[in-house]
Design a protein around this motif. Structure first.
Motif, mmCIF file in Angstrom:
data_model
loop_
_atom_site.group_PDB
_atom_site.id
_atom_site.type_symbol
_atom_site.label_atom_id
_atom_site.label_comp_id
_atom_site.label_asym_id
_atom_site.label_seq_id
_atom_site.Cartn_x
_atom_site.Cartn_y
_atom_site.Cartn_z
ATOM 1 N N ASP A 275 89.253 -1.413 34.065
ATOM 2 C CA ASP A 275 88.667 -0.531 33.336
ATOM 3 C C ASP A 275 88.214 -1.017 32.162
ATOM 4 O OD1 ASP A 275 89.590 1.492 35.311
ATOM 5 O OD2 ASP A 275 90.968 2.250 34.214
ATOM 6 N N LEU A 276 88.896 -1.903 31.357
ATOM 7 C CA LEU A 276 88.316 -2.487 30.106
ATOM 8 C C LEU A 276 87.113 -3.254 30.288
ATOM 9 C CD1 LEU A 276 88.623 -3.211 27.118
ATOM 10 C CD2 LEU A 276 90.342 -5.052 28.104
ATOM 11 N N ALA A 277 87.200 -4.183 31.324
ATOM 12 C CA ALA A 277 85.908 -4.739 31.759
ATOM 13 C C ALA A 277 84.581 -3.654 31.942
ATOM 14 C CB ALA A 277 85.867 -5.798 32.760
ATOM 15 N N TRP A 278 84.935 -2.779 32.728
ATOM 16 C CA TRP A 278 83.824 -1.771 33.108
ATOM 17 C C TRP A 278 83.257 -1.086 31.654
ATOM 18 C CZ3 TRP A 278 80.391 -1.612 36.703
ATOM 19 C CH2 TRP A 278 79.821 -0.281 36.829
ATOM 20 N N SER A 279 84.192 -0.786 30.842
ATOM 21 C CA SER A 279 83.842 -0.248 29.437
ATOM 22 C C SER A 279 82.986 -1.106 28.638
ATOM 23 C CB SER A 279 85.225 0.237 28.979
ATOM 24 O OG SER A 279 85.835 -0.604 28.373
ATOM 25 N N ARG A 280 83.227 -2.410 28.785
ATOM 26 C CA ARG A 280 82.471 -3.458 28.056
ATOM 27 C C ARG A 280 81.188 -3.554 28.638
ATOM 28 N NH1 ARG A 280 87.607 -7.481 27.174
ATOM 29 N NH2 ARG A 280 88.184 -6.799 25.330
ATOM 30 N N THR A 281 81.304 -3.533 29.997
ATOM 31 C CA THR A 281 79.911 -3.379 30.788
ATOM 32 C C THR A 281 78.938 -2.582 30.493
ATOM 33 O OG1 THR A 281 80.753 -4.724 32.682
ATOM 34 C CG2 THR A 281 78.875 -3.722 32.980
ATOM 35 N N LEU A 282 79.536 -1.177 30.424
ATOM 36 C CA LEU A 282 78.576 -0.020 30.087
ATOM 37 C C LEU A 282 78.179 -0.092 28.713
ATOM 38 C CD1 LEU A 282 80.600 2.724 31.843
ATOM 39 C CD2 LEU A 282 78.435 1.604 32.518
ATOM 40 N N ALA A 283 78.904 -0.577 27.688
ATOM 41 C CA ALA A 283 78.319 -0.570 26.232
ATOM 42 C C ALA A 283 77.447 -1.799 26.110
ATOM 43 C CB ALA A 283 79.833 -1.212 25.612
ATOM 44 N N PHE A 284 77.478 -2.767 26.978
ATOM 45 C CA PHE A 284 76.742 -3.860 26.828
ATOM 46 C C PHE A 284 75.225 -3.797 27.408
ATOM 47 C CE2 PHE A 284 75.141 -7.849 29.017
ATOM 48 C CZ PHE A 284 74.859 -8.653 27.672
ATOM 49 N N PHE A 285 75.263 -2.918 28.362
ATOM 50 C CA PHE A 285 74.170 -2.346 29.131
ATOM 51 C C PHE A 285 73.482 -1.394 27.946
ATOM 52 C CE2 PHE A 285 75.317 -3.642 33.563
ATOM 53 C CZ PHE A 285 74.685 -4.601 33.745
ATOM 54 N N ALA A 286 74.008 -0.540 27.570
ATOM 55 C CA ALA A 286 73.590 0.469 26.677
ATOM 56 C C ALA A 286 72.853 -0.185 25.511
ATOM 57 C CB ALA A 286 74.599 1.417 26.172
ATOM 58 N N GLU A 287 73.365 -1.493 24.973
ATOM 59 C CA GLU A 287 73.005 -2.036 23.695
ATOM 60 C C GLU A 287 71.777 -2.715 24.273
ATOM 61 O OE1 GLU A 287 74.306 -6.001 20.969
ATOM 62 O OE2 GLU A 287 75.812 -4.997 22.301
ATOM 63 N N ASN A 288 71.738 -3.456 25.272
ATOM 64 C CA ASN A 288 70.593 -4.187 25.723
ATOM 65 C C ASN A 288 69.461 -3.795 26.507
ATOM 66 O OD1 ASN A 288 71.303 -7.074 24.580
ATOM 67 N ND2 ASN A 288 73.088 -6.455 25.510
ATOM 68 N N LEU A 289 69.725 -2.530 27.229
ATOM 69 C CA LEU A 289 68.867 -1.959 28.077
ATOM 70 C C LEU A 289 68.339 -0.618 27.705
ATOM 71 C CD1 LEU A 289 70.456 -2.567 31.686
ATOM 72 C CD2 LEU A 289 68.918 -3.898 30.641
ATOM 73 N N GLY A 290 68.898 -0.260 26.588
ATOM 74 C CA GLY A 290 68.750 1.358 26.006
ATOM 75 C C GLY A 290 69.579 2.172 26.585
ATOM 76 N N ALA A 291 69.919 3.173 25.778
ATOM 77 C CA ALA A 291 70.782 4.367 26.231
ATOM 78 C C ALA A 291 70.295 5.109 27.475
ATOM 79 C CB ALA A 291 71.299 5.172 25.216
ATOM 80 N N PRO A 292 71.014 5.359 28.646
ATOM 81 C CA PRO A 292 70.202 6.234 29.612
ATOM 82 C C PRO A 292 70.231 7.737 29.017
ATOM 83 C CG PRO A 292 72.519 5.168 30.386
ATOM 84 C CD PRO A 292 72.409 4.895 28.866
ATOM 85 N N PRO A 293 69.287 8.298 29.872
ATOM 86 C CA PRO A 293 68.764 9.874 29.152
ATOM 87 C C PRO A 293 69.859 10.692 28.981
ATOM 88 C CG PRO A 293 67.466 9.052 31.261
ATOM 89 C CD PRO A 293 68.595 7.977 30.862
ATOM 90 N N LYS A 294 69.986 11.421 27.748
ATOM 91 C CA LYS A 294 70.885 12.312 27.663
ATOM 92 C C LYS A 294 70.967 13.374 28.565
ATOM 93 C CE LYS A 294 70.970 11.815 22.764
ATOM 94 N NZ LYS A 294 70.702 12.516 21.360
#
Length: 296
Positions: A275-294
């Motif tokens: 769960d911790l690794a996944w939360s870090r993965t999602l935060a990393f992608f949001a930072e580097n790929l751009g946040a997904p559509p609201k």
């Protein structure tokens, strides 16, 4: 579970021994053939537990796709959230999910759906397409993997980057996440594709130092604490990343085994770490790929 048993199973699953030798050695460690038989369901993946996000989730649209690679047509599972709201253009950042050494199975398809419900356009390619495609039986899939050229599968994974960059529903920002064999492939994708915008290898073998200068994508490197075969390469990899001024973060999760993220394998799954690794993965992608559509 005895660490020797987990290490034995890890050796078997990575092609280090035959099934007969594995079962004989497991019986020795467990005390009897009957005890070994009782342990097998705990050691093996149970794909009935794979659907954290059900395949028929009403929020999602999924399809089977294929794309060209230097090694022929590659099949894959493409999934994304249904467009929702006026602010959702239908375009979304993309993540490629690379499977373990068992080919494209229900667990990795579920990982793709987990990404999709977060708003990403997610592709899980079947890299065994270069050798006929993933068989439904896990043992046969693992056997086929051992008979398939690794470089062919890496070429197939690299070809997914331009396919997803140009996809009509992609923003053009493409990241990759991979597990075990797939983690090593993601490291190679980072070194082999200047268009990859973010890379998250989970307990994946590292690339040699001479490949590191070509890496453009920031890296989020996720490792298990008890994973001697993979972890022996961390120091040299980190030294090369530092020497070449690459952007990276390393996390080693205490008390974990190789494959700790795979919730279908009871012997090694660690929910807290996953769960911790996944939360870090999602935060990393949001930072580097751009946040997904609201609203996605």
């Amino acid at each position: 579970m005895d660490q020797k048993i987990i290490t034995l199973y890890d050796r078997f699953t990575h092609g280090g021994m035959s099934r007969r030798d594995f079962l004989d050695r497991l019986a020795e460690l467990a005390g009897s053939a009957a005890a070994a038989t009782a342990l097998l369901p705990i050691l093996q993946n149970d794909y009935a537990k794979a659907a954290i996000v059900p395949p028929d989730d009403a929020r999602l649209v999924a399809e089977r796709v294929s794309y060209d690679s230097p090694k022929g047509r590659i099949n894959g599972y493409l999934v994304r959230a249904k467009a929702k709201g006026e602010k959702d253009s239908g375009k979304r950042p993309t993540v490629i999910a690379i499977h373990e050494n068992r080919g494209l199975n229900p667990h990795i398809e579920d990982v793709a759906r987990r990404l999709a419900v977060e708003g990403y356009l997610a592709l899980a390619p079947d890299l065994l397409s270069v050798n006929g495609g993933t068989p439904p039986e896990e043992d046969k899939a693992r056997e086929l993997h051992t008979k398939t050229e690794r470089e062919d599968m890496i070429a197939a994974a690299l070809a997914a980057v331009p396919f997803m960059t140009k996809h009509a529903e992609s923003t053009g920002k493409v990241g990759a996440v991979g597990f075990c064999f797939g983690g090593g492939v993601v490291n190679r994708m980072a070194a082999g594709s200047p268009d990859l915008a973010a890379a998250v290898p989970y307990y994946g073998v590292q690339v040699p130092a001479e490949m590191v200068p070509a890496i453009k994508a920031p890296l989020l490197l996720q490792y298990a604490e008890t994973d001697e075969n993979i972890n022996k390469g961390i120091a040299a990899y980190e030294a090369a990343l530092k020497a070449n001024n690459k952007k990276y973060t390393i996390h080693i999760y205490p008390g974990t085994q190789h494959a700790f993220n795979n919730d279908t394998g009871a012997a090694r799954y660690n929910k807290a770490a996953a769960d911790l690794a996944w939360s870090r993965t999602l935060a990393f992608f949001a930072e580097n790929l751009g946040a997904p559509p609201k609203g996605a």
